[in-house]
Design a protein around this motif. Structure first.
Motif, PDB file in Angstrom:
ATOM      1  N   GLU A  41      45.033  -0.178  82.089  1.00 50.81           N
ATOM      2  CA  GLU A  41      46.415   0.057  82.495  1.00 50.81           C
ATOM      3  C   GLU A  41      47.215   0.802  81.437  1.00 50.81           C
ATOM      4  N   ARG A  45      49.081   4.392  82.041  1.00 47.27           N
ATOM      5  CA  ARG A  45      50.532   4.592  81.931  1.00 47.27           C
ATOM      6  C   ARG A  45      50.853   5.734  80.962  1.00 47.27           C
ATOM      7  N   GLU A  46      50.136   5.787  79.854  1.00 46.81           N
ATOM      8  CA  GLU A  46      50.339   6.876  78.904  1.00 46.81           C
ATOM      9  C   GLU A  46      50.026   8.223  79.549  1.00 46.81           C
ATOM     10  N   GLU A  49      52.759   9.162  82.141  1.00 46.16           N
ATOM     11  CA  GLU A  49      53.991   9.633  81.498  1.00 46.16           C
ATOM     12  C   GLU A  49      53.833  11.051  80.967  1.00 46.16           C
ATOM     13  N   THR A  60      51.616   8.237  89.432  1.00 47.63           N
ATOM     14  CA  THR A  60      51.628   6.791  89.666  1.00 47.63           C
ATOM     15  C   THR A  60      50.344   6.157  89.143  1.00 47.63           C
ATOM     16  N   PRO A  61      50.421   5.266  88.146  1.00 48.02           N
ATOM     17  CA  PRO A  61      49.226   4.585  87.668  1.00 48.02           C
ATOM     18  C   PRO A  61      48.944   3.332  88.492  1.00 48.02           C
TER      19      PRO A  61
END
Length: 265
Positions: A41, A45-46, A49, A60-61
């Motif tokens: 996760e 997210r990194e 972004e 969208t992760p």
């Protein structure tokens, strides 16, 4: 002509690094929103972004273990909860194991078959009706140059990729009346974490390509009005894969075994 994917969403599995991350960036560069799916996760997210910052699209992760037998339904539920409609699917998640089958960990082998084969089939079936109906995107399943001949010391991995190749080429024919582009991609040795999971680079045959090179070829093929059902990345890889098809099966097996044995020295 370069295809503009603006107004569509591409879902990429195994998107936290390597080929999956490169595919996410490649489709985002063409204007597509992207859904990034993998287990890690934080990495997702990194990556999401960074893509949003660099390309101005929605990223969208979704953290999910795709080796779960119910991964396809869990993924569909996660996508639906976010109100996302998918037009392109890239089944990239997968891993390999090197070594004699008789010595292999049964649980590891079962997980590989689940992820490389069963999950690809289930996720494809989950989203393919939507992809065909919309027709603006693509289905890309990641096979391998290992798909073109038996692979001693990577027997199950090679067999899973042979399945993906055959499965995807058949889907390309079945959906030929639609505008959906369906492609089986067979990379050779690529500079990703794949060989970290395998545990050695001895499994690599030929020179390494970058993930960006592989993705650039894929997108170039998808730019065609009627792309081929399958493509091998790298000229030397493509030549070798073609030659293998004309070899007697026994010779192809012996050659593959000898090459992999030499790589391990």
């Amino acid at each position: 002509m370069t295809t503009d994917f603006t107004g569509t969403t591409a879902l990429i599995t195994g998107a936290s690094s390597g080929l999956g991350a490169a595919f996410a960036s490649g489709f985002a560069r063409r204007g597509a929103d992207v859904v990034l799916v993998a287990r890690r996760e934080g990495r997702l997210r990194e990556r999401a972004e960074r893509i949003e910052h660099e390309h101005g699209v929605r990223a969208t992760p979704i953290a999910l273990d795709l080796a779960r037998p119910d991964a396809h339904t869990a993924l569909r539920a996660a996508v639906d909860e976010r109100g996302i409609r998918v037009q392109t699917l890239v089944n990239n998640a997968g891993f390999g194991v090197k070594g004699a089958f008789v010595d292999a960990d049964p649980a590891r082998i079962a997980a590989m078959v689940q992820l490389n084969v069963a999950s690809v089939v289930a996720i494809t079936r989950e989203f393919l009706p939507d992809l065909v109906r919309d027709g603006r995107g693509a289905l890309v399943n990641i096979a391998s140059t290992a798909a073109y001949q038996p692979c001693p010391d990577m027997a199950v991995y090679g067999a899973t990729k042979s399945f993906v190749l055959s499965f995807t080429e058949a889907l390309a024919y079945e959906t030929r009346a639609s505008s959906l582009r369906v492609l089986a991609l067979s990379p050779g040795a690529t500079s990703t974490e794949f060989f970290d999971v395998v545990g050695t680079r001895d499994a690599a045959v030929g020179s390494f390509q970058t993930p960006e090179q592989v993705v650039a070829l894929t997108l170039h093929r998808l730019d065609k009005r009627r792309p081929p059902a399958s493509v091998v990345s790298g000229r030397a890889n493509a030549l070798t894969s073609t030659l293998v098809r004309f070899m007697p099966r026994r010779l192809a097996l012996a050659t593959s075994g000898r090459v992999l044995a030499e790589q391990a020295r």
